[in-house]
Design an enzyme around this catalytic site. Structure first.
Site, PDB file in Angstrom:
ATOM      1  N   HIS A 110       0.871  -1.183   0.000  1.00 22.14           N
ATOM      2  CA  HIS A 110       0.000   0.000   0.000  1.00 22.14           C
ATOM      3  C   HIS A 110       0.906   1.230   0.000  1.00 22.14           C
ATOM      4  CE1 HIS A 110      -4.212  -0.965  -0.026  1.00 22.14           C
ATOM      5  NE2 HIS A 110      -3.964  -2.031   0.705  1.00 22.14           N
ATOM      6  N   TYR A 113      -7.083   7.241 -17.594  1.00 18.21           N
ATOM      7  CA  TYR A 113      -8.197   7.925 -16.949  1.00 18.21           C
ATOM      8  C   TYR A 113      -8.431   9.293 -17.556  1.00 18.21           C
ATOM      9  CZ  TYR A 113      -7.559   4.265 -13.476  1.00 18.21           C
ATOM     10  OH  TYR A 113      -7.448   3.062 -12.864  1.00 18.21           O
ATOM     11  N   GLU A 123      -0.225   8.981  10.631  1.00 18.72           N
ATOM     12  CA  GLU A 123      -1.574   8.514  10.992  1.00 18.72           C
ATOM     13  C   GLU A 123      -2.338   9.532  11.827  1.00 18.72           C
ATOM     14  OE1 GLU A 123      -0.167   4.850  12.668  1.00 18.72           O
ATOM     15  OE2 GLU A 123      -0.860   3.675  10.960  1.00 18.72           O
TER      16      GLU A 123
END
Ligand code: NI
Length: 406
Positions: free
Chosen positions: A114, A311, A385
């Site tokens: 990720h 895209y 985070e």
């Protein structure tokens, strides 16, 4: 850059309590993010991630629809009163690279990581679902949570649209967030109009005639012809494209030949084309084809030009982006909000949703407090985070703004 919209210097009381509630979910959100981070999955099939999302949403008053063609999850939350629908989106897929962060919760899957923060997107949207479910009585309308696989080149958003994502209840507003180290932790950034570029792949094969390197007149050498094309593309960009509606043509790979004394028969070019408007996208694709064919014809060579369409341009609705900037300013204070002066040249498949629904995509700064700020897609990419509650609160605040939950 100074904000161009009316600045609010103090977060409102409602917003302060929303941020507090989001901070209350910090531990759960970090845990969920790390769980997804350990087990990254790539592409349109993310069974483990889908299962994790389903478990995390379990017990909330949601209608859940897993995807048929892919491992997407669509969850709807009905408010107490009727009203418009808001779509909130998180992409869920990882990238094919090997993590080198040394984190205790680093990827346990070799060759998958990720590295674009989609693990945080999922965790934040789950947090938003929890907070919105708790505010259900105040909602006039419906929230559609879009958990999407296959953002990294697999057109996952388009697949979800084809599966009828918007059909039951066409949303009045669509919102998505992308984490990254470009901005300081907890900063929200977006802009009206084009936000991210179209990204198309360019493949060219020039065919001449091979032979002895000492006798080019007996051959048709494709290498100088290919080089001429690369130069001509740069002239196309600077002379035929409006400088205020920019384009990029990058030939990133050239392949030809085997050794010093053989003229090869073919030369191939591989590259990317980026634009920030569909009209320039069309004219640049047409121009590249015209130039390649013209240069080849000038030298009597053959050429094949192929585009793999990526895209579309991600275009924020002007009112939608203004709404997001206003909501962010009320929630976070003007110093945590950045009205971007220009788009960025990366691309994003939330563009498909924004072609159908007015709304906005925005960036959430997750830059670490100290140390290097490795960019997205780096094998060392780190997320701060502490920014995650800001993302949760943004999703909720945007939804409440549209559904009149204040
Ligand atoms: Ni991404």
């Amino acid at each position: 850059m100074a904000p161009w919209y009316p600045p609010l210097t103090m977060a409102t009381t409602t917003h302060a309590s929303l941020l507090d509630d989001a901070r209350g979910l910090l531990d759960d959100t970090i845990q969920l993010r790390r769980r997804i981070h350990r087990h990254p999955e790539i592409g349109l099939e993310l069974p483990r991630t889908q299962q994790t999302v389903l478990e995390a949403l379990d017990g909330l008053p949601l209608k859940i629809r897993p995807g048929q063609k892919t491992t997407s999850v669509v969850a709807t939350l009905d408010g107490a009163r009727p009203g418009p629908t808001v779509l909130l989106r998180a992409d869920m897929d990882a990238l094919p690279l090997t993590e080198d962060t040394g984190l205790p919760f680093a990827s346990e899957v070799p060759g998958a990581m990720h590295a674009c923060g989609h693990d945080t997107h999922v965790a934040m949207l789950v947090g938003a679902a929890r907070l919105l479910a708790a505010r259900r009585e105040r909602l006039a309308g419906r929230v559609l949570f879009m958990f999407q696989p296959g953002e990294e080149g697999y057109h996952g958003a388009r697949v979800m649209l084809e599966e009828g994502l918007l059909d039951a209840e066409p949303p009045a507003f669509a919102f998505g967030l992308h984490a990254g180290a470009r901005y300081a932790s907890g900063v929200v950034a977006t802009r009206p109009g084009p936000l991210m570029a179209s990204g198309d792949t360019l493949k060219i094969v020039v065919r001449g005639q091979g032979g002895h390197a000492s006798a080019p007149h007996d051959c048709l050498d494709p290498i100088p012809i290919a080089c001429e094309m690369v130069q001509a593309f740069q002239t196309l960009v600077t002379r035929r494209v409006n400088a205020f509606d920019p384009a990029i043509v990058t030939v990133a790979k050239i392949e030809a030949g085997t050794t010093r004394n053989v003229i090869p028969e073919t030369a191939s070019l591989l590259g990317t084309i980026r634009t920030v408007s569909e009209s320039t996208r069309t004219s640049v694709l047409e121009g590249v084809k015209r130039v390649a064919e013209g240069v080849a014809a000038a030298h009597g060579a053959q050429v094949g030009v192929e585009f793999v369409r990526g895209y579309p341009v991600t275009v924020n609705d002007a009112d939608g982006a203004t709404r997001v900037l206003r909501v962010a300013t009320a929630l976070l204070g003007a110093e945590r909000v950045y009205a971007m002066p220009t788009p960025v040249m990366g691309s994003e498949d939330f563009s498909y949703v924004l072609q159908r629904v007015p709304g906005a995509f925005a960036f959430l700064g997750t830059r670490p407090e100290s140390g290097p700020a490795y960019p997205n897609h780096s094998n060392r990419m780190l997320v701060n985070e502490a920014a995650l509650p800001t993302g949760i609160a943004m999703h909720v605040a945007v939804a409440l703004d549209v559904l009149g939950g204040h």
